[in-house]
Design a protein around this motif. Structure first.
Motif, PDB file in Angstrom:
ATOM      1  N   GLY A  27       0.784  -1.222   0.000  1.00 38.03           N
ATOM      2  CA  GLY A  27       0.000   0.000   0.000  1.00 38.03           C
ATOM      3  C   GLY A  27       0.818   1.276   0.000  1.00 38.03           C
ATOM      4  N   LYS A  28       2.085   1.185   0.329  1.00 37.42           N
ATOM      5  CA  LYS A  28       2.969   2.355   0.334  1.00 37.42           C
ATOM      6  C   LYS A  28       3.373   2.777  -1.071  1.00 37.42           C
ATOM      7  CE  LYS A  28       5.144   1.205   4.766  1.00 37.42           C
ATOM      8  NZ  LYS A  28       6.426   0.807   5.390  1.00 37.42           N
ATOM      9  N   HIS A  29       3.109   1.927  -2.054  1.00 35.27           N
ATOM     10  CA  HIS A  29       3.586   2.172  -3.414  1.00 35.27           C
ATOM     11  C   HIS A  29       2.423   2.519  -4.341  1.00 35.27           C
ATOM     12  CE1 HIS A  29       7.549   0.721  -2.209  1.00 35.27           C
ATOM     13  NE2 HIS A  29       6.886  -0.165  -1.479  1.00 35.27           N
ATOM     14  N   PRO A  30       2.633   3.499  -5.233  1.00 33.62           N
ATOM     15  CA  PRO A  30       1.545   3.953  -6.103  1.00 33.62           C
ATOM     16  C   PRO A  30       1.194   2.986  -7.243  1.00 33.62           C
ATOM     17  CG  PRO A  30       3.563   5.118  -6.659  1.00 33.62           C
ATOM     18  CD  PRO A  30       3.857   4.287  -5.428  1.00 33.62           C
ATOM     19  N   CYS A  31       2.050   2.037  -7.512  1.00 32.16           N
ATOM     20  CA  CYS A  31       1.801   1.112  -8.623  1.00 32.16           C
ATOM     21  C   CYS A  31       0.827   0.003  -8.219  1.00 32.16           C
ATOM     22  CB  CYS A  31       3.117   0.503  -9.101  1.00 32.16           C
ATOM     23  SG  CYS A  31       4.005  -0.407  -7.825  1.00 32.16           S
ATOM     24  N   ASN A  32       0.375  -0.744  -9.203  1.00 31.65           N
ATOM     25  CA  ASN A  32      -0.443  -1.935  -8.949  1.00 31.65           C
ATOM     26  C   ASN A  32       0.481  -3.079  -8.580  1.00 31.65           C
ATOM     27  OD1 ASN A  32      -3.008  -0.791  -9.642  1.00 31.65           O
ATOM     28  ND2 ASN A  32      -2.345  -0.854 -11.764  1.00 31.65           N
ATOM     29  N   VAL A  33       0.086  -3.864  -7.580  1.00 24.21           N
ATOM     30  CA  VAL A  33       0.913  -4.988  -7.127  1.00 24.21           C
ATOM     31  C   VAL A  33       0.011  -6.213  -6.978  1.00 24.21           C
ATOM     32  CG1 VAL A  33       2.537  -5.823  -5.388  1.00 24.21           C
ATOM     33  CG2 VAL A  33       2.359  -3.364  -5.820  1.00 24.21           C
ATOM     34  N   TRP A  34       0.476  -7.330  -7.495  1.00 23.55           N
ATOM     35  CA  TRP A  34      -0.268  -8.583  -7.397  1.00 23.55           C
ATOM     36  C   TRP A  34       0.627  -9.677  -6.841  1.00 23.55           C
ATOM     37  CZ3 TRP A  34      -0.117  -5.546 -11.754  1.00 23.55           C
ATOM     38  CH2 TRP A  34      -1.301  -4.908 -12.106  1.00 23.55           C
ATOM     39  N   ILE A  35      -0.014 -10.674  -6.248  1.00 24.39           N
ATOM     40  CA  ILE A  35       0.691 -11.876  -5.786  1.00 24.39           C
ATOM     41  C   ILE A  35      -0.011 -13.069  -6.410  1.00 24.39           C
ATOM     42  CG2 ILE A  35       1.303 -13.312  -3.803  1.00 24.39           C
ATOM     43  CD1 ILE A  35       1.295 -10.776  -2.118  1.00 24.39           C
ATOM     44  N   ARG A  36       0.785 -13.974  -6.959  1.00 23.32           N
ATOM     45  CA  ARG A  36       0.227 -15.163  -7.600  1.00 23.32           C
ATOM     46  C   ARG A  36       0.779 -16.419  -6.940  1.00 23.32           C
ATOM     47  NH1 ARG A  36       1.463 -14.166 -12.729  1.00 23.32           N
ATOM     48  NH2 ARG A  36       3.470 -15.190 -12.573  1.00 23.32           N
ATOM     49  N   LYS A  37      -0.124 -17.348  -6.665  1.00 19.31           N
ATOM     50  CA  LYS A  37       0.237 -18.684  -6.201  1.00 19.31           C
ATOM     51  C   LYS A  37      -0.493 -19.647  -7.124  1.00 19.31           C
ATOM     52  CE  LYS A  37      -0.552 -22.025  -2.553  1.00 19.31           C
ATOM     53  NZ  LYS A  37      -1.377 -22.294  -1.388  1.00 19.31           N
ATOM     54  N   VAL A  55      -1.002 -19.239   1.599  1.00 20.46           N
ATOM     55  CA  VAL A  55       0.391 -19.583   1.323  1.00 20.46           C
ATOM     56  C   VAL A  55       1.052 -20.048   2.608  1.00 20.46           C
ATOM     57  CG1 VAL A  55       2.593 -18.766   0.435  1.00 20.46           C
ATOM     58  CG2 VAL A  55       0.472 -17.836  -0.493  1.00 20.46           C
ATOM     59  N   GLY A  56       1.604 -21.241   2.576  1.00 14.13           N
ATOM     60  CA  GLY A  56       2.279 -21.807   3.733  1.00 14.13           C
ATOM     61  C   GLY A  56       3.785 -21.728   3.614  1.00 14.13           C
ATOM     62  N   ARG A  57       4.444 -22.079   4.686  1.00 14.36           N
ATOM     63  CA  ARG A  57       5.909 -22.097   4.712  1.00 14.36           C
ATOM     64  C   ARG A  57       6.452 -23.000   3.612  1.00 14.36           C
ATOM     65  NH1 ARG A  57       9.911 -23.708   9.705  1.00 14.36           N
ATOM     66  NH2 ARG A  57      11.779 -22.951   8.673  1.00 14.36           N
ATOM     67  N   GLY A  58       7.467 -22.508   2.929  1.00 17.51           N
ATOM     68  CA  GLY A  58       8.116 -23.281   1.887  1.00 17.51           C
ATOM     69  C   GLY A  58       7.441 -23.202   0.526  1.00 17.51           C
ATOM     70  N   GLU A  59       6.300 -22.529   0.455  1.00 20.13           N
ATOM     71  CA  GLU A  59       5.613 -22.406  -0.833  1.00 20.13           C
ATOM     72  C   GLU A  59       6.152 -21.202  -1.604  1.00 20.13           C
ATOM     73  OE1 GLU A  59       1.361 -24.292  -0.824  1.00 20.13           O
ATOM     74  OE2 GLU A  59       1.437 -22.669   0.654  1.00 20.13           O
ATOM     75  N   THR A  60       6.010 -21.266  -2.908  1.00 18.15           N
ATOM     76  CA  THR A  60       6.526 -20.232  -3.796  1.00 18.15           C
ATOM     77  C   THR A  60       5.392 -19.370  -4.324  1.00 18.15           C
ATOM     78  OG1 THR A  60       8.348 -21.672  -4.446  1.00 18.15           O
ATOM     79  CG2 THR A  60       7.836 -19.863  -5.923  1.00 18.15           C
ATOM     80  N   ILE A  61       5.631 -18.056  -4.337  1.00 18.96           N
ATOM     81  CA  ILE A  61       4.683 -17.111  -4.914  1.00 18.96           C
ATOM     82  C   ILE A  61       5.426 -16.216  -5.905  1.00 18.96           C
ATOM     83  CG2 ILE A  61       3.129 -17.068  -2.915  1.00 18.96           C
ATOM     84  CD1 ILE A  61       4.456 -14.389  -2.114  1.00 18.96           C
ATOM     85  N   THR A  62       4.672 -15.568  -6.754  1.00 16.07           N
ATOM     86  CA  THR A  62       5.243 -14.592  -7.668  1.00 16.07           C
ATOM     87  C   THR A  62       4.657 -13.232  -7.326  1.00 16.07           C
ATOM     88  OG1 THR A  62       5.504 -16.235  -9.416  1.00 16.07           O
ATOM     89  CG2 THR A  62       5.526 -13.925 -10.090  1.00 16.07           C
ATOM     90  N   VAL A  63       5.531 -12.261  -7.142  1.00 18.73           N
ATOM     91  CA  VAL A  63       5.119 -10.888  -6.872  1.00 18.73           C
ATOM     92  C   VAL A  63       5.305 -10.109  -8.172  1.00 18.73           C
ATOM     93  CG1 VAL A  63       5.532  -8.828  -5.472  1.00 18.73           C
ATOM     94  CG2 VAL A  63       5.904 -11.107  -4.485  1.00 18.73           C
ATOM     95  N   ARG A  64       4.257  -9.377  -8.566  1.00 18.10           N
ATOM     96  CA  ARG A  64       4.292  -8.626  -9.824  1.00 18.10           C
ATOM     97  C   ARG A  64       3.857  -7.196  -9.550  1.00 18.10           C
ATOM     98  NH1 ARG A  64       0.387  -8.142 -14.138  1.00 18.10           N
ATOM     99  NH2 ARG A  64      -0.993  -9.546 -13.017  1.00 18.10           N
ATOM    100  N   ALA A  65       4.581  -6.234 -10.137  1.00 19.06           N
ATOM    101  CA  ALA A  65       4.247  -4.822  -9.974  1.00 19.06           C
ATOM    102  C   ALA A  65       4.224  -4.155 -11.337  1.00 19.06           C
ATOM    103  CB  ALA A  65       5.264  -4.142  -9.070  1.00 19.06           C
ATOM    104  N   ASP A  66       3.298  -3.192 -11.494  1.00 19.62           N
ATOM    105  CA  ASP A  66       3.155  -2.493 -12.764  1.00 19.62           C
ATOM    106  C   ASP A  66       2.755  -1.047 -12.504  1.00 19.62           C
ATOM    107  OD1 ASP A  66       3.017  -2.111 -15.526  1.00 19.62           O
ATOM    108  OD2 ASP A  66       0.897  -2.651 -15.602  1.00 19.62           O
ATOM    109  N   GLY A  67       3.513  -0.124 -13.048  1.00 19.55           N
ATOM    110  CA  GLY A  67       3.187   1.289 -12.917  1.00 19.55           C
ATOM    111  C   GLY A  67       4.331   2.075 -12.298  1.00 19.55           C
ATOM    112  N   SER A  68       4.025   3.289 -11.906  1.00 20.58           N
ATOM    113  CA  SER A  68       5.013   4.190 -11.325  1.00 20.58           C
ATOM    114  C   SER A  68       5.621   3.589 -10.057  1.00 20.58           C
ATOM    115  CB  SER A  68       4.337   5.519 -10.998  1.00 20.58           C
ATOM    116  OG  SER A  68       5.246   6.383 -10.377  1.00 20.58           O
ATOM    117  N   GLY A  69       6.937   3.487 -10.022  1.00 19.85           N
ATOM    118  CA  GLY A  69       7.626   2.949  -8.853  1.00 19.85           C
ATOM    119  C   GLY A  69       7.606   1.441  -8.751  1.00 19.85           C
ATOM    120  N   GLU A  70       7.322   0.762  -9.871  1.00 18.34           N
ATOM    121  CA  GLU A  70       7.187  -0.701  -9.843  1.00 18.34           C
ATOM    122  C   GLU A  70       8.444  -1.409  -9.350  1.00 18.34           C
ATOM    123  OE1 GLU A  70       8.124  -1.631 -14.557  1.00 18.34           O
ATOM    124  OE2 GLU A  70       6.043  -1.347 -13.935  1.00 18.34           O
ATOM    125  N   GLU A  71       9.610  -0.933  -9.758  1.00 19.40           N
ATOM    126  CA  GLU A  71      10.843  -1.609  -9.354  1.00 19.40           C
ATOM    127  C   GLU A  71      11.098  -1.463  -7.860  1.00 19.40           C
ATOM    128  OE1 GLU A  71      13.341   0.245 -12.204  1.00 19.40           O
ATOM    129  OE2 GLU A  71      12.613  -1.067 -13.796  1.00 19.40           O
TER     130      GLU A  71
END
Length: 88
Positions: A27-37, A55-71
């Motif tokens: 929420g601190k970032h102006p871009c759109n952020v998603w998490i995928r499992k 999401v449990g311990r040891g599981e893998t997720i993908t974090v994706r950001a798009d827009g201003s300040g995405e990196e």
């Protein structure tokens, strides 16, 4: 758009407190952020969405950001996850 895959190594995965920390950081970032499992993707700024991934311990997720300040957003979220999401 930038994305990175990361493995959760904290004890409780993305439940209550860790999920709240993640949502607050997103929420601190102006871009759109998603998490995928698997094939489910949610808005990382939504506590209900994040917790619905169960999401449990040891599981893998993908974090994706798009827009201003995405990196910066991606870097901050990945660092938070890799640091254990507030667990000592």
């Amino acid at each position: 758009m930038v994305e990175q895959t990361v493995t959760l190594n904290n004890r409780s995965g993305l439940h209550a407190r860790p999920a709240t920390l993640l949502v607050r950081e997103a929420g601190k970032h102006p871009c759109n952020v998603w998490i995928r499992k698997g094939d489910k993707e949610v808005d990382a700024k939504s506590i209900l969405g994040v917790m619905s991934l169960a999401v449990g311990r040891g599981e893998t997720i993908t974090v994706r950001a798009d827009g201003s300040g995405e990196e910066a957003a991606l870097k901050a979220l990945v660092e938070l996850i890799e640091s254990g999401l507030g667990e000592a």
